[in-house]
Design a protein around this motif. Structure first.
Motif, PDB file in Angstrom:
ATOM      1  N   THR A  54       0.926  -1.152   0.030  1.00  0.00           N
ATOM      2  CA  THR A  54       0.033  -0.034   0.086  1.00  0.00           C
ATOM      3  C   THR A  54       0.745   1.066  -0.041  1.00  0.00           C
ATOM      4  N   TYR A  55       0.586   2.199  -0.914  1.00  0.00           N
ATOM      5  CA  TYR A  55       1.447   3.379  -0.897  1.00  0.00           C
ATOM      6  C   TYR A  55       0.975   4.265   0.025  1.00  0.00           C
ATOM      7  N   MET A  56      -0.223   4.770  -0.164  1.00  0.00           N
ATOM      8  CA  MET A  56      -0.937   6.045   0.532  1.00  0.00           C
ATOM      9  C   MET A  56      -2.443   5.864   0.938  1.00  0.00           C
ATOM     10  N   GLN A  57      -2.537   6.413   2.065  1.00  0.00           N
ATOM     11  CA  GLN A  57      -3.787   6.436   2.559  1.00  0.00           C
ATOM     12  C   GLN A  57      -3.927   7.988   2.873  1.00  0.00           C
ATOM     13  N   CYS A  58      -4.629   8.765   2.339  1.00  0.00           N
ATOM     14  CA  CYS A  58      -4.845  10.118   2.595  1.00  0.00           C
ATOM     15  C   CYS A  58      -5.981  10.680   2.501  1.00  0.00           C
ATOM     16  N   THR A 118      -7.002   8.173 -11.164  1.00  0.00           N
ATOM     17  CA  THR A 118      -7.277   8.747 -10.036  1.00  0.00           C
ATOM     18  C   THR A 118      -7.910  10.205 -10.246  1.00  0.00           C
ATOM     19  N   ARG A 151     -11.245  10.266   1.043  1.00  0.00           N
ATOM     20  CA  ARG A 151     -10.031   9.638   1.270  1.00  0.00           C
ATOM     21  C   ARG A 151      -9.678   8.839   0.138  1.00  0.00           C
ATOM     22  N   VAL A 204      -6.676   5.786  -1.683  1.00  0.00           N
ATOM     23  CA  VAL A 204      -5.787   4.816  -0.965  1.00  0.00           C
ATOM     24  C   VAL A 204      -5.319   4.081  -2.502  1.00  0.00           C
ATOM     25  N   THR A 252      -2.912   0.970  -3.977  1.00  0.00           N
ATOM     26  CA  THR A 252      -2.333  -0.436  -3.600  1.00  0.00           C
ATOM     27  C   THR A 252      -1.907  -1.266  -4.875  1.00  0.00           C
ATOM     28  N   GLU A 308      -8.604   3.511  -4.698  1.00  0.00           N
ATOM     29  CA  GLU A 308      -9.733   3.590  -3.882  1.00  0.00           C
ATOM     30  C   GLU A 308     -10.173   5.087  -3.595  1.00  0.00           C
ATOM     31  N   THR A 327     -17.268   3.920  -1.666  1.00  0.00           N
ATOM     32  CA  THR A 327     -15.961   3.820  -2.228  1.00  0.00           C
ATOM     33  C   THR A 327     -15.933   3.406  -3.666  1.00  0.00           C
ATOM     34  N   TRP A 359     -13.850   2.458  -6.832  1.00  0.00           N
ATOM     35  CA  TRP A 359     -12.511   1.751  -7.215  1.00  0.00           C
ATOM     36  C   TRP A 359     -12.193   1.519  -8.460  1.00  0.00           C
TER      37      TRP A 359
END
Length: 146
Positions: free
Chosen positions: A4-8, A46, A62, A64, A66, A79, A130, A132
């Motif tokens: 997982t890269y980022m959850q912001c 994105t 949010r 995310v 992956t 996501e 969400t 995705w």
């Protein structure tokens, strides 16, 4: 393998905020060894999902990312979640097939997502929904094993 890269959480929108996040994601995708085509596909998908969440959703938003590596290939799973109501993906796709559909009326963002992503959808959650998308990096010129 999954990483997982980022959850912001996107607290606000504006050119500087989005430019900074796009730059951070571009650097991470490059570090994952993804080529230019894959990076551009992922950034475009994105951007479309994030724009929809910011235009039609309810904060907080949010994001995310992956990456998954398997024997068959590499995927980047994106996501974008918000607290708003979900969308009916079947209805969205049916609208594209209807004879009266015109790109002049809007709806291009999810059509772009549908074109670039191997698959995409919407999942309701307790606090909203969400949207995705899975981008196939092998299809974008990135070897399965690197």
């Amino acid at each position: 393998m999954k990483s997982t890269y980022m959850q912001c959480v996107v607290p606000s929108v504006g050119p500087a905020v989005l430019r900074g996040q796009r730059g951070a994601l571009r650097r991470k995708l490059a570090a994952w060894g993804l080529g230019r085509t894959a990076c551009e596909d992922i950034l475009l998908v994105t951007g479309e999902l994030l724009a929809n969440a910011l235009d039609h959703g309810t904060p907080p938003v949010r994001v995310v990312f992956t990456q998954s590596r398997t024997m068959e290939g590499r995927l980047v799973h994106i996501e974008v979640a918000d607290a708003g109501t979900g969308l009916n993906t079947g209805l969205v796709r049916a609208t594209w097939r209807h004879p009266s559909f015109s790109l002049a009326e809007g709806g291009r963002g999810l059509l772009i997502v549908d074109t670039l992503a191997a698959s995409w959808g919407d999942v309701p959650t307790d606090g909203g929904h969400t949207v995705w998308a899975d981008v196939d990096c092998v299809g974008a010129g990135v070897p399965a094993r690197q």
